[in-house]
Design a protein around this motif. Structure first.
Motif, PDB file in Angstrom:
ATOM      1  N   ASN A   1      -0.506   3.172 -38.014  1.00  0.00           N
ATOM      2  CA  ASN A   1       0.630   2.731 -38.826  1.00  0.00           C
ATOM      3  C   ASN A   1       1.827   2.405 -37.932  1.00  0.00           C
ATOM      4  O   ASN A   1       2.974   2.763 -38.192  1.00  0.00           O
ATOM      5  CB  ASN A   1       1.005   3.771 -39.883  1.00  0.00           C
ATOM      6  CG  ASN A   1       2.024   3.240 -40.878  1.00  0.00           C
ATOM      7  OD1 ASN A   1       2.043   2.052 -41.150  1.00  0.00           O
ATOM      8  ND2 ASN A   1       2.883   4.108 -41.378  1.00  0.00           N
ATOM      9  N   HIS A   2       1.508   1.705 -36.820  1.00  0.00           N
ATOM     10  CA  HIS A   2       2.548   1.305 -35.868  1.00  0.00           C
ATOM     11  C   HIS A   2       2.182  -0.089 -35.368  1.00  0.00           C
ATOM     12  O   HIS A   2       1.135  -0.253 -34.741  1.00  0.00           O
ATOM     13  CB  HIS A   2       2.626   2.317 -34.720  1.00  0.00           C
ATOM     14  CG  HIS A   2       3.860   2.163 -33.920  1.00  0.00           C
ATOM     15  ND1 HIS A   2       5.115   2.401 -34.443  1.00  0.00           N
ATOM     16  CD2 HIS A   2       4.056   1.747 -32.646  1.00  0.00           C
ATOM     17  CE1 HIS A   2       6.023   2.157 -33.516  1.00  0.00           C
ATOM     18  NE2 HIS A   2       5.400   1.763 -32.419  1.00  0.00           N
ATOM     19  N   HIS A   3       3.030  -1.055 -35.630  1.00  0.00           N
ATOM     20  CA  HIS A   3       2.634  -2.448 -35.491  1.00  0.00           C
ATOM     21  C   HIS A   3       3.441  -3.188 -34.432  1.00  0.00           C
ATOM     22  O   HIS A   3       4.663  -3.006 -34.354  1.00  0.00           O
ATOM     23  CB  HIS A   3       2.760  -3.139 -36.854  1.00  0.00           C
ATOM     24  CG  HIS A   3       1.958  -2.457 -37.926  1.00  0.00           C
ATOM     25  ND1 HIS A   3       2.500  -1.467 -38.734  1.00  0.00           N
ATOM     26  CD2 HIS A   3       0.658  -2.566 -38.277  1.00  0.00           C
ATOM     27  CE1 HIS A   3       1.550  -1.021 -39.557  1.00  0.00           C
ATOM     28  NE2 HIS A   3       0.419  -1.672 -39.299  1.00  0.00           N
TER      29      HIS A   3
ATOM     30  N   THR B   1       8.627  -1.526 -30.224  1.00  0.00           N
ATOM     31  CA  THR B   1       9.729  -0.611 -30.478  1.00  0.00           C
ATOM     32  C   THR B   1       9.449   0.024 -31.835  1.00  0.00           C
ATOM     33  O   THR B   1       8.563  -0.441 -32.551  1.00  0.00           O
ATOM     34  CB  THR B   1      11.095  -1.340 -30.450  1.00  0.00           C
ATOM     35  OG1 THR B   1      12.144  -0.374 -30.487  1.00  0.00           O
ATOM     36  CG2 THR B   1      11.246  -2.319 -31.606  1.00  0.00           C
ATOM     37  N   THR B   2      10.161   1.088 -32.136  1.00  0.00           N
ATOM     38  CA  THR B   2       9.943   1.742 -33.432  1.00  0.00           C
ATOM     39  C   THR B   2      11.113   1.417 -34.340  1.00  0.00           C
ATOM     40  O   THR B   2      12.233   1.879 -34.104  1.00  0.00           O
ATOM     41  CB  THR B   2       9.780   3.269 -33.245  1.00  0.00           C
ATOM     42  OG1 THR B   2       8.699   3.490 -32.343  1.00  0.00           O
ATOM     43  CG2 THR B   2       9.496   3.961 -34.579  1.00  0.00           C
ATOM     44  N   HIS B   3      10.856   0.577 -35.322  1.00  0.00           N
ATOM     45  CA  HIS B   3      11.933   0.092 -36.183  1.00  0.00           C
ATOM     46  C   HIS B   3      12.606   1.246 -36.924  1.00  0.00           C
ATOM     47  O   HIS B   3      13.830   1.290 -37.013  1.00  0.00           O
ATOM     48  CB  HIS B   3      11.384  -0.960 -37.153  1.00  0.00           C
ATOM     49  CG  HIS B   3      10.631  -2.054 -36.449  1.00  0.00           C
ATOM     50  ND1 HIS B   3       9.286  -2.280 -36.620  1.00  0.00           N
ATOM     51  CD2 HIS B   3      11.043  -2.941 -35.509  1.00  0.00           C
ATOM     52  CE1 HIS B   3       8.914  -3.287 -35.831  1.00  0.00           C
ATOM     53  NE2 HIS B   3       9.955  -3.698 -35.147  1.00  0.00           N
ATOM     54  N   ASP B   4      11.784   2.167 -37.410  1.00  0.00           N
ATOM     55  CA  ASP B   4      12.321   3.300 -38.172  1.00  0.00           C
ATOM     56  C   ASP B   4      13.285   4.154 -37.344  1.00  0.00           C
ATOM     57  O   ASP B   4      14.210   4.740 -37.898  1.00  0.00           O
ATOM     58  CB  ASP B   4      11.181   4.196 -38.677  1.00  0.00           C
ATOM     59  CG  ASP B   4      10.247   3.468 -39.645  1.00  0.00           C
ATOM     60  OD1 ASP B   4      10.668   2.437 -40.222  1.00  0.00           O
ATOM     61  OD2 ASP B   4       9.108   3.916 -39.827  1.00  0.00           O
TER      62      ASP B   4
END
Ligand SMILES: C[C@H](O)[C@H](O)[C@H]1CNC2=NC(N)=NC(=O)C2=N1
Length: 98
Positions: free
Chosen positions: A58-60, A75-78
């Motif tokens: 669950n990381h795109h 990068t991690t948007h959240d």
């Protein structure tokens, strides 16, 4: 939710990932790499494998493909920055690219 990397974690991870061609986009707190393949089918085959991994995590990735080239930014948007998930996906991408 994944936490942003600390300064030390970021530096340690970057020195490892820079060896395989990743670079830091400091403004976005993201890492980027250009993957080159022998042809379109190899590039797209790799993207298909990565897509399965990304969906499981669950990381795109943010990516674009032109013929045998795939430009990737992670990068991690959240978290609005780099987390352990980006490092994990980067390593999986390198491994799948062989
Ligand atoms: C709702 C869902 O869990 C989130 O939107 C996930 C999906 N994939 C993601 N991918 C990336 N790269 N960063 C995220 O923050 C992210 N969040």
């Amino acid at each position: 939710m994944a936490e942003k990397l600390s300064e030390t974690e970021r530096e340690t991870a970057l020195s490892e990932l820079q060896e395989t061609g990743w670079s830091l986009d400091a403004d976005r707190d993201a890492i980027s790499k250009e993957f080159k393949f022998s042809n379109f089918v190899s590039a797209f085959g790799w993207m298909s494998q990565v897509a399965m991994v990304a969906e499981k995590m669950n990381h795109h990735p943010e990516w674009s493909n032109v013929y045998n080239n795939v430009s990737v930014t992670l990068t991690t948007h959240d978290a609005e920055g780099l987390t352990e998930l980006d490092l994990k996906l980067a390593r999986r991408m390198d491994k799948l690219a062989g």
